[in-house]
Scaffold this active site. Structure first.
Site, short mmCIF file in Angstrom:
data_model
loop_
_atom_site.label_atom_id
_atom_site.label_comp_id
_atom_site.label_asym_id
_atom_site.label_seq_id
_atom_site.Cartn_x
_atom_site.Cartn_y
_atom_site.Cartn_z
N ARG A 39 0.85 -1.05 0.04
CA ARG A 39 -0.13 -0.01 -0.05
C ARG A 39 0.95 1.15 -0.06
O ARG A 39 0.78 2.24 -0.78
CB ARG A 39 -1.04 -0.11 1.27
CG ARG A 39 -1.82 1.24 1.51
CD ARG A 39 -2.88 1.29 0.57
NE ARG A 39 -3.92 2.31 0.96
CZ ARG A 39 -4.88 2.95 0.02
NH1 ARG A 39 -4.61 2.60 -1.29
NH2 ARG A 39 -5.39 3.84 0.46
N CYS A 260 -19.38 -1.18 7.26
CA CYS A 260 -19.55 -0.36 8.48
C CYS A 260 -21.28 -0.81 8.97
O CYS A 260 -21.30 -1.44 9.92
CB CYS A 260 -19.74 1.15 8.09
SG CYS A 260 -18.32 1.96 7.81
N ARG A 331 -15.55 -5.23 0.81
CA ARG A 331 -15.53 -5.61 1.97
C ARG A 331 -17.07 -6.03 2.45
O ARG A 331 -18.03 -5.33 2.33
CB ARG A 331 -14.87 -4.90 2.98
CG ARG A 331 -13.62 -4.83 2.84
CD ARG A 331 -12.83 -3.55 3.53
NE ARG A 331 -13.58 -2.34 3.12
CZ ARG A 331 -13.25 -1.32 3.93
NH1 ARG A 331 -12.32 -1.11 4.96
NH2 ARG A 331 -13.86 -0.10 3.38
#
Ligand SMILES: NC(=O)c1ccc[n+]([C@@H]2O[C@H](COP(=O)([O-])OP(=O)(O)OC[C@H]3O[C@@H](n4cnc5c(N)ncnc54)[C@H](O)[C@@H]3O)[C@@H](O)[C@H]2O)c1
Length: 424
Positions: A39, A260, A331
């Site tokens: 990253r 979330c 995700r």
């Protein structure tokens, strides 16, 4: 410490940390730290795979540097922690990244330093779970030698309108003076202002209920869709009619995935259970939302059977795998529930998603997406994610991918009601 003395580090450069680092990096020196070397290499080359920060925006952050080296943090005195807060297989909070990041900071913490957490947690997590780690590793004492803040992030991946700087931010600190300092730090970049909460616990609780409320509102609409589908009433039409009242909230049915909404409520319910309260409504909403993938497939199978299409061995195209439209974020996508369920019925499933990283889909879910769907090839098509490419295709191009009698299920109301065979 005064605002001008702050030497900032951002720990964890993902969907939340990088946009924040890029904004601060336009104004002041920022050390961007991540444990993922790949990253960091990509960011040094000006490329962000999350597509949240453009190459130009990265270049504009001229005071931002990237590192995986903990020694580079020693010159800093204020650390903003933006690491993941996932749940484990048993849907319990997994604080490992948060604890590990706290250990990292504990190693470089000095007298007077401030540690601000942004990760979504349950009320009490910062002071009860993270501070003891900082104290143990650093040997310093909380609120005498070092201080904490908590300022939850509200960004919405893929949303180009609501950006870090244009979303009001909740701030808090472990003493009134630190709360003021944390608040003025964020005011440096937030153009729409901040809300200084009364305490760290209030700020933590505020964040987790924002997403819990959203999850429950969607669960209610999902339940309504189940009822209306049984009655052959079009749910979208009902929602439009009810939405003509000024205080009816505009939620839609659907799968609830992502990092979330489908995760954060478990942080709250975990804490509630730990203190002896067993939440009913929050968990009922979670159960309902988690069952939607199986429901969608049951609906599809019924529709296929009515058209005398054989389900066993049927070719099904699933359009979209990411957890939401117009972003590559995979995700906790619940589209995988649809894929798994279809495979249980012995269907041959093709997944097509123009936003997807094929390697990630393979790595995360052992799904190999197809490059492009072949026309006239499918017995059923599920429009699972409302990517703009699918909207642009329109009903006739999407239908052309199926065999003449194929079932088209529009999960996301991408098409007009009469253009699909089934809607949620
Ligand atoms: N993604 C969102 O839309 C969103 C919105 C609001 C709040 N949040 C919350 O923000 C937090 C971060 O989420 P995200 O989406 O940015 O996660 P992410 O997975 O995109 O990024 C996290 C980054 O932290 C790094 N990391 C992990 N452990 C580390 C460690 N010990 N030290 C340094 N770096 C480490 C990872 O390599 C990764 O680059 C979570 O608590 C999440 O719930 C996310």
């Amino acid at each position: 410490m005064q605002l001008q003395d702050i030497k900032l580090a951002i720990i964890g450069l993902g969907y939340v940390g990088l946009p924040l680092a890029a904004e601060f990096g336009r104004k002041r020196p920022v050390t961007g730290f991540d444990i993922n070397q790949q990253r960091i290499n990509e960011l040094k080359n000006g490329s962000d795979f999350t597509l949240e920060v453009t190459q130009e925006e990265l270049a504009a952050a001229k005071y931002l540097t990237f590192t995986t080296n903990i020694d580079d943090l020693r010159a800093c005195n204020c650390y903003i922690i933006t690491v993941p807060t996932p749940i484990d297989d048993h849907k319990r909070p997994d604080l490992t990244p948060l604890v590990k990041a706290s250990e990292t900071i504990g190693k470089v913490l000095k007298k007077g330093d401030i540690v601000i957490y942004e990760s979504t947690v349950y009320p009490g997590c910062t002071e009860e779970d993270c501070v003891p780690v900082l104290e143990r590793v650093s040997g310093l004492e909380f609120n005498r030698d070092f201080y904490c803040g908590y300022s939850p992030e509200r960004i919405n991946p893929g949303d180009k309108e609501h950006r870090v700087t244009t979303i009001k931010k909740v701030t808090s600190g472990s003493t009134p003076e630190i709360a003021d300092l944390v608040d003025s730090l964020y005011n440096e970049i937030i153009t729409v202002g901040t809300h200084k909460a009364e305490s760290i616990k209030v700020a933590e609780a505020a964040k987790v209920i924002e997403n819990t409320q959203r999850d429950l509102n969607i669960a209610l609409i999902n339940e309504l869709a189940l009822i209306f589908n049984k009655m052959n009433i079009d749910t979208e039409a009902v929602l439009k009619a009810a939405g003509s009242k000024w205080n009816f909230l505009p939620f839609r049915p659907g799968l609830v995935g992502g990092h979330c909404i489908g995760v954060d409520p478990y942080y709250l319910t975990h804490k509630a259970q730990a203190i002896g309260y067993h939440p009913e409504i929050i968990l009922a909403g979670r159960r309902l939302n988690d069952s939607m993938g199986a429901y969608v497939v049951a609906q599809l199978v019924k529709a296929m059977t009515k058209k005398r299409l054989q389900v066993d061995g049927a070719k099904v195209l699933v359009m979209g795998l990411t957890f939401k439209e117009n972003c590559p974020d995979l995700r906790n996508t619940r589209v995988v529930d649809i894929v798994t369920e279809l495979k249980d019925y012995n269907c041959m499933v093709d997944v097509y998603d123009p936003w997807l990283s094929s390697e990630e889909a393979q790595h995360e879910y052992s799904i190999t997406p197809i490059e492009a769907p072949e026309s006239g090839n499918y017995d059923a098509i599920i429009l699972a994610v409302a990517h703009r490419q699918f909207k642009d295709m329109g009903a006739s191009s999407i239908r052309a991918l199926g065999k003449p009698n194929a079932v088209l299920y529009d999960l996301k109301y991408v098409l007009n009601p009469q253009e699909s065979d089934l809607r949620l």
